[in-house]
Design a protein around this motif. Structure first.
Motif, PDB file in Angstrom:
ATOM      1  N   GLU A  46       0.833  -1.209   0.000  1.00  0.00           N
ATOM      2  CA  GLU A  46       0.000   0.000   0.000  1.00  0.00           C
ATOM      3  C   GLU A  46       0.867   1.258   0.000  1.00  0.00           C
ATOM      4  OE1 GLU A  46      -3.111   0.171   2.935  1.00  0.00           O
ATOM      5  OE2 GLU A  46      -3.469  -1.984   2.759  1.00  0.00           O
ATOM      6  N   LEU A  47       1.937   1.247   0.780  1.00  0.00           N
ATOM      7  CA  LEU A  47       2.834   2.403   0.816  1.00  0.00           C
ATOM      8  C   LEU A  47       3.460   2.647  -0.556  1.00  0.00           C
ATOM      9  CD1 LEU A  47       4.689   1.966   4.223  1.00  0.00           C
ATOM     10  CD2 LEU A  47       3.057   3.750   3.620  1.00  0.00           C
ATOM     11  N   LYS A  48       3.802   1.579  -1.240  1.00  0.00           N
ATOM     12  CA  LYS A  48       4.420   1.727  -2.564  1.00  0.00           C
ATOM     13  C   LYS A  48       3.444   2.334  -3.571  1.00  0.00           C
ATOM     14  CE  LYS A  48       7.829  -1.907  -2.003  1.00  0.00           C
ATOM     15  NZ  LYS A  48       8.277  -3.240  -2.410  1.00  0.00           N
ATOM     16  N   THR A  49       2.158   2.021  -3.424  1.00  0.00           N
ATOM     17  CA  THR A  49       1.181   2.628  -4.332  1.00  0.00           C
ATOM     18  C   THR A  49       1.058   4.125  -4.075  1.00  0.00           C
ATOM     19  OG1 THR A  49      -0.693   2.122  -2.889  1.00  0.00           O
ATOM     20  CG2 THR A  49      -0.161   0.498  -4.597  1.00  0.00           C
ATOM     21  N   ASN A  50       1.391   4.556  -2.852  1.00  0.00           N
ATOM     22  CA  ASN A  50       1.386   5.983  -2.508  1.00  0.00           C
ATOM     23  C   ASN A  50       2.739   6.632  -2.738  1.00  0.00           C
ATOM     24  OD1 ASN A  50      -1.292   5.836  -1.695  1.00  0.00           O
ATOM     25  ND2 ASN A  50      -0.740   5.346   0.413  1.00  0.00           N
ATOM     26  N   LYS A  51       3.651   5.869  -3.350  1.00  0.00           N
ATOM     27  CA  LYS A  51       5.000   6.336  -3.696  1.00  0.00           C
ATOM     28  C   LYS A  51       5.868   6.663  -2.477  1.00  0.00           C
ATOM     29  CE  LYS A  51       3.637   8.111  -8.211  1.00  0.00           C
ATOM     30  NZ  LYS A  51       3.433   6.847  -8.765  1.00  0.00           N
ATOM     31  N   ASP A  52       5.641   5.958  -1.375  1.00  0.00           N
ATOM     32  CA  ASP A  52       6.492   6.071  -0.186  1.00  0.00           C
ATOM     33  C   ASP A  52       7.499   4.920  -0.209  1.00  0.00           C
ATOM     34  OD1 ASP A  52       5.242   8.318   0.894  1.00  0.00           O
ATOM     35  OD2 ASP A  52       3.679   7.094   1.841  1.00  0.00           O
ATOM     36  N   TYR A  53       8.376   4.944  -1.203  1.00  0.00           N
ATOM     37  CA  TYR A  53       9.277   3.815  -1.435  1.00  0.00           C
ATOM     38  C   TYR A  53      10.302   3.621  -0.328  1.00  0.00           C
ATOM     39  CZ  TYR A  53       7.291   4.105  -6.099  1.00  0.00           C
ATOM     40  OH  TYR A  53       6.428   4.141  -7.150  1.00  0.00           O
ATOM     41  N   GLU A  54      10.896   4.708   0.148  1.00  0.00           N
ATOM     42  CA  GLU A  54      11.922   4.578   1.198  1.00  0.00           C
ATOM     43  C   GLU A  54      11.340   4.009   2.476  1.00  0.00           C
ATOM     44  OE1 GLU A  54      14.903   7.538   2.117  1.00  0.00           O
ATOM     45  OE2 GLU A  54      14.487   8.465   0.172  1.00  0.00           O
ATOM     46  N   LEU A  55      10.195   4.542   2.882  1.00  0.00           N
ATOM     47  CA  LEU A  55       9.542   4.064   4.101  1.00  0.00           C
ATOM     48  C   LEU A  55       9.142   2.601   3.946  1.00  0.00           C
ATOM     49  CD1 LEU A  55       8.425   4.675   6.911  1.00  0.00           C
ATOM     50  CD2 LEU A  55       6.326   5.452   5.816  1.00  0.00           C
ATOM     51  N   ALA A  56       8.585   2.254   2.798  1.00  0.00           N
ATOM     52  CA  ALA A  56       8.170   0.868   2.552  1.00  0.00           C
ATOM     53  C   ALA A  56       9.362  -0.077   2.600  1.00  0.00           C
ATOM     54  CB  ALA A  56       7.463   0.769   1.206  1.00  0.00           C
ATOM     55  N   SER A  57      10.471   0.335   2.025  1.00  0.00           N
ATOM     56  CA  SER A  57      11.663  -0.514   1.999  1.00  0.00           C
ATOM     57  C   SER A  57      12.191  -0.771   3.407  1.00  0.00           C
ATOM     58  CB  SER A  57      12.740   0.143   1.145  1.00  0.00           C
ATOM     59  OG  SER A  57      13.920  -0.602   1.188  1.00  0.00           O
ATOM     60  N   GLN A  58      12.302   0.277   4.194  1.00  0.00           N
ATOM     61  CA  GLN A  58      12.825   0.131   5.549  1.00  0.00           C
ATOM     62  C   GLN A  58      11.875  -0.669   6.436  1.00  0.00           C
ATOM     63  OE1 GLN A  58      15.866   0.955   6.549  1.00  0.00           O
ATOM     64  NE2 GLN A  58      15.393   0.013   8.506  1.00  0.00           N
ATOM     65  N   LEU A  59      10.576  -0.408   6.299  1.00  0.00           N
ATOM     66  CA  LEU A  59       9.582  -1.135   7.089  1.00  0.00           C
ATOM     67  C   LEU A  59       9.587  -2.615   6.730  1.00  0.00           C
ATOM     68  CD1 LEU A  59       7.305  -1.043   9.163  1.00  0.00           C
ATOM     69  CD2 LEU A  59       5.744  -0.505   7.287  1.00  0.00           C
ATOM     70  N   LEU A  60       9.729  -2.910   5.454  1.00  0.00           N
ATOM     71  CA  LEU A  60       9.768  -4.300   5.017  1.00  0.00           C
ATOM     72  C   LEU A  60      10.972  -5.033   5.610  1.00  0.00           C
ATOM     73  CD1 LEU A  60       8.315  -6.346   3.184  1.00  0.00           C
ATOM     74  CD2 LEU A  60       9.860  -5.644   1.368  1.00  0.00           C
ATOM     75  N   LYS A  61      12.120  -4.379   5.603  1.00  0.00           N
ATOM     76  CA  LYS A  61      13.326  -5.007   6.167  1.00  0.00           C
ATOM     77  C   LYS A  61      13.188  -5.255   7.663  1.00  0.00           C
ATOM     78  CE  LYS A  61      16.484  -2.874   2.868  1.00  0.00           C
ATOM     79  NZ  LYS A  61      17.560  -1.889   2.718  1.00  0.00           N
ATOM     80  N   SER A  62      12.756  -4.240   8.392  1.00  0.00           N
ATOM     81  CA  SER A  62      12.679  -4.378   9.851  1.00  0.00           C
ATOM     82  C   SER A  62      11.516  -5.260  10.291  1.00  0.00           C
ATOM     83  CB  SER A  62      12.587  -3.000  10.513  1.00  0.00           C
ATOM     84  OG  SER A  62      11.427  -2.331  10.099  1.00  0.00           O
ATOM     85  N   GLY A  63      10.400  -5.178   9.592  1.00  0.00           N
ATOM     86  CA  GLY A  63       9.227  -5.959   9.977  1.00  0.00           C
ATOM     87  C   GLY A  63       9.368  -7.439   9.720  1.00  0.00           C
ATOM     88  N   THR A  64      10.073  -7.800   8.666  1.00  0.00           N
ATOM     89  CA  THR A  64      10.227  -9.216   8.356  1.00  0.00           C
ATOM     90  C   THR A  64      11.432  -9.849   9.053  1.00  0.00           C
ATOM     91  OG1 THR A  64      11.407  -8.661   6.318  1.00  0.00           O
ATOM     92  CG2 THR A  64       9.039  -9.057   6.132  1.00  0.00           C
ATOM     93  N   SER A  65      12.334  -9.041   9.575  1.00  0.00           N
ATOM     94  CA  SER A  65      13.505  -9.609  10.264  1.00  0.00           C
ATOM     95  C   SER A  65      13.132 -10.212  11.614  1.00  0.00           C
ATOM     96  CB  SER A  65      14.578  -8.549  10.457  1.00  0.00           C
ATOM     97  OG  SER A  65      14.192  -7.603  11.431  1.00  0.00           O
ATOM     98  N   ILE A  66      11.979  -9.844  12.143  1.00  0.00           N
ATOM     99  CA  ILE A  66      11.547 -10.387  13.431  1.00  0.00           C
ATOM    100  C   ILE A  66      11.433 -11.910  13.348  1.00  0.00           C
ATOM    101  CG2 ILE A  66       9.655 -10.446  15.100  1.00  0.00           C
ATOM    102  CD1 ILE A  66       9.109  -7.502  14.288  1.00  0.00           C
ATOM    103  N   GLY A  67      10.836 -12.398  12.277  1.00  0.00           N
ATOM    104  CA  GLY A  67      10.692 -13.848  12.100  1.00  0.00           C
ATOM    105  C   GLY A  67      12.025 -14.557  12.026  1.00  0.00           C
ATOM    106  N   ALA A  68      12.990 -13.935  11.343  1.00  0.00           N
ATOM    107  CA  ALA A  68      14.321 -14.535  11.250  1.00  0.00           C
ATOM    108  C   ALA A  68      14.987 -14.585  12.618  1.00  0.00           C
ATOM    109  CB  ALA A  68      15.182 -13.742  10.278  1.00  0.00           C
ATOM    110  N   ASN A  69      14.823 -13.544  13.396  1.00  0.00           N
ATOM    111  CA  ASN A  69      15.409 -13.518  14.738  1.00  0.00           C
ATOM    112  C   ASN A  69      14.767 -14.557  15.647  1.00  0.00           C
ATOM    113  OD1 ASN A  69      17.064 -11.423  13.962  1.00  0.00           O
ATOM    114  ND2 ASN A  69      15.700  -9.846  14.747  1.00  0.00           N
ATOM    115  N   VAL A  70      13.461 -14.724  15.539  1.00  0.00           N
ATOM    116  CA  VAL A  70      12.765 -15.736  16.344  1.00  0.00           C
ATOM    117  C   VAL A  70      13.258 -17.122  15.965  1.00  0.00           C
ATOM    118  CG1 VAL A  70      10.520 -16.843  16.704  1.00  0.00           C
ATOM    119  CG2 VAL A  70      10.713 -14.357  16.779  1.00  0.00           C
ATOM    120  N   ARG A  71      13.361 -17.388  14.681  1.00  0.00           N
ATOM    121  CA  ARG A  71      13.815 -18.703  14.219  1.00  0.00           C
ATOM    122  C   ARG A  71      15.231 -18.988  14.686  1.00  0.00           C
ATOM    123  NH1 ARG A  71      12.967 -23.615  13.750  1.00  0.00           N
ATOM    124  NH2 ARG A  71      13.901 -24.649  11.995  1.00  0.00           N
TER     125      ARG A  71
END
Length: 66
Positions: free
Chosen positions: A25-50
């Motif tokens: 949704e952020l990318k459709t609003n052209k918030d590419y930098e925010l989307a990129s950083q959020l994607l990296k930090s939000g998905t790393s939680i699963g890797a840390n748990v594993r």
């Protein structure tokens, strides 16, 4: 509960899925930098748990470091 499954693992996976949807949704609003950083930090939680769940014994750690 299945063997190898845990509530924290399930919740972190669900959270990552929601993050991916929100980032799209952020990318459709052209918030590419925010989307990129959020994607990296939000998905790393699963890797840390594993990584924490897999654990390493001292014996294995010593063998890997040598």
């Amino acid at each position: 509960m299945e063997r190898g499954r845990s509530p924290i693992r399930d919740k972190s996976f669900d959270f990552a899925c929601e993050i991916v949807k929100y980032c799209n949704e952020l990318k459709t609003n052209k918030d590419y930098e925010l989307a990129s950083q959020l994607l990296k930090s939000g998905t790393s939680i699963g890797a840390n748990v594993r990584e924490a769940q897999r654990g390493v014994s001292k014996k294995n750690l010593n063998i890997n470091l040598v």
